[in-house]
Write a protein that holds these residues in place. Structure first.
Motif, PDB file in Angstrom:
ATOM      1  N   HIS A  33       2.734   2.887   9.166  1.00  0.00           N
ATOM      2  CA  HIS A  33       2.039   3.852   8.319  1.00  0.00           C
ATOM      3  C   HIS A  33       1.661   5.105   9.110  1.00  0.00           C
ATOM      4  O   HIS A  33       1.778   6.228   8.592  1.00  0.00           O
ATOM      5  CB  HIS A  33       0.787   3.212   7.700  1.00  0.00           C
ATOM      6  CG  HIS A  33       1.083   2.337   6.525  1.00  0.00           C
ATOM      7  ND1 HIS A  33       0.900   2.760   5.234  1.00  0.00           N
ATOM      8  CD2 HIS A  33       1.553   1.071   6.449  1.00  0.00           C
ATOM      9  CE1 HIS A  33       1.241   1.783   4.404  1.00  0.00           C
ATOM     10  NE2 HIS A  33       1.635   0.747   5.128  1.00  0.00           N
ATOM     11  N   TYR A  51      -1.010   4.914   4.318  1.00  0.00           N
ATOM     12  CA  TYR A  51      -2.281   4.495   3.740  1.00  0.00           C
ATOM     13  C   TYR A  51      -3.373   5.394   4.312  1.00  0.00           C
ATOM     14  O   TYR A  51      -3.628   5.428   5.517  1.00  0.00           O
ATOM     15  CB  TYR A  51      -2.538   3.025   4.056  1.00  0.00           C
ATOM     16  CG  TYR A  51      -3.703   2.423   3.318  1.00  0.00           C
ATOM     17  CD1 TYR A  51      -3.764   2.463   1.924  1.00  0.00           C
ATOM     18  CD2 TYR A  51      -4.738   1.812   4.002  1.00  0.00           C
ATOM     19  CE1 TYR A  51      -4.831   1.901   1.241  1.00  0.00           C
ATOM     20  CE2 TYR A  51      -5.804   1.244   3.323  1.00  0.00           C
ATOM     21  CZ  TYR A  51      -5.849   1.296   1.939  1.00  0.00           C
ATOM     22  OH  TYR A  51      -6.902   0.745   1.265  1.00  0.00           O
ATOM     23  N   ARG A  87       0.842  -1.182   0.000  1.00  0.00           N
ATOM     24  CA  ARG A  87       0.000   0.000   0.000  1.00  0.00           C
ATOM     25  C   ARG A  87       0.880   1.235   0.000  1.00  0.00           C
ATOM     26  O   ARG A  87       1.975   1.222   0.556  1.00  0.00           O
ATOM     27  CB  ARG A  87      -0.895   0.006   1.242  1.00  0.00           C
ATOM     28  CG  ARG A  87      -1.925  -1.099   1.219  1.00  0.00           C
ATOM     29  CD  ARG A  87      -2.765  -1.018   2.490  1.00  0.00           C
ATOM     30  NE  ARG A  87      -3.861  -1.935   2.450  1.00  0.00           N
ATOM     31  CZ  ARG A  87      -3.805  -3.202   2.879  1.00  0.00           C
ATOM     32  NH1 ARG A  87      -2.688  -3.671   3.378  1.00  0.00           N
ATOM     33  NH2 ARG A  87      -4.858  -3.977   2.812  1.00  0.00           N
ATOM     34  N   LYS A  88       0.362   2.288  -0.563  1.00  0.00           N
ATOM     35  CA  LYS A  88       1.086   3.556  -0.550  1.00  0.00           C
ATOM     36  C   LYS A  88       1.216   4.015   0.895  1.00  0.00           C
ATOM     37  O   LYS A  88       0.260   3.966   1.668  1.00  0.00           O
ATOM     38  CB  LYS A  88       0.320   4.582  -1.378  1.00  0.00           C
ATOM     39  CG  LYS A  88       1.014   5.908  -1.475  1.00  0.00           C
ATOM     40  CD  LYS A  88       0.198   6.888  -2.301  1.00  0.00           C
ATOM     41  CE  LYS A  88       0.919   8.220  -2.295  1.00  0.00           C
ATOM     42  NZ  LYS A  88       0.013   9.328  -2.394  1.00  0.00           N
ATOM     43  N   THR A  89       2.403   4.449   1.267  1.00  0.00           N
ATOM     44  CA  THR A  89       2.664   4.877   2.642  1.00  0.00           C
ATOM     45  C   THR A  89       2.560   6.389   2.711  1.00  0.00           C
ATOM     46  O   THR A  89       3.177   7.075   1.913  1.00  0.00           O
ATOM     47  CB  THR A  89       4.070   4.434   3.076  1.00  0.00           C
ATOM     48  OG1 THR A  89       4.184   3.043   2.859  1.00  0.00           O
ATOM     49  CG2 THR A  89       4.320   4.742   4.530  1.00  0.00           C
TER      50      THR A  89
END
Length: 128
Positions: free
Chosen positions: A40, A10, A6-8
């Motif tokens: 995150h 999220y 997931r993009k950090t």
């Protein structure tokens, strides 16, 4: 089982955290390791230094429960006030110091918004 990358940070988890949901609960609901959630959230806090303050402000305070020793201390503080006409203070006797420390903790609970209503109602009968 590997989890998707997931993009950090999220954004969904950050949004949940902003509403006062603790990282442990986010992990349980999303079935993601708590360490991943915390990672995150740490990245999000680096980008937004006020994030943790927003979380604390949004989190509902957890009220302290009334325990048997706490109930006894409450009764002793009330009896002490009736007998002495004042609140207990530290340094006079061991019992009085113990009651003063207990009362100090309850004042701190009241300031934090976590004081049990049982304690609050009883202590409200004492002026000051």
């Amino acid at each position: 089982m590997t989890q998707p990358k997931r993009k950090t940070p999220y954004s969904e988890w950050v949004m949940m955290y902003r509403t006062g949901i603790p990282a442990k609960q986010i992990a349980a609901v999303t079935r993601v390791a708590e360490s991943v959630i915390r990672f995150h959230l740490a990245r999000a806090a680096e980008q937004d230094p006020g994030l943790r303050a927003v979380h604390r402000a949004a989190a509902a305070p957890v009220l302290k429960r009334v325990t048997e020793p706490g109930h006894r201390n409450l009764q002793e503080v009330m009896a002490f006030y009736e007998a002495e006409g004042r609140l207990p203070v530290s340094g006079r006797s061991r019992l009085e110091s113990t009651l003063a420390e207990w009362l100090t903790r309850r004042r701190r609970d009241a300031a934090d918004g976590t004081l049990s209503p049982t304690y609050a109602e009883a202590l409200d009968t004492i002026p000051g």
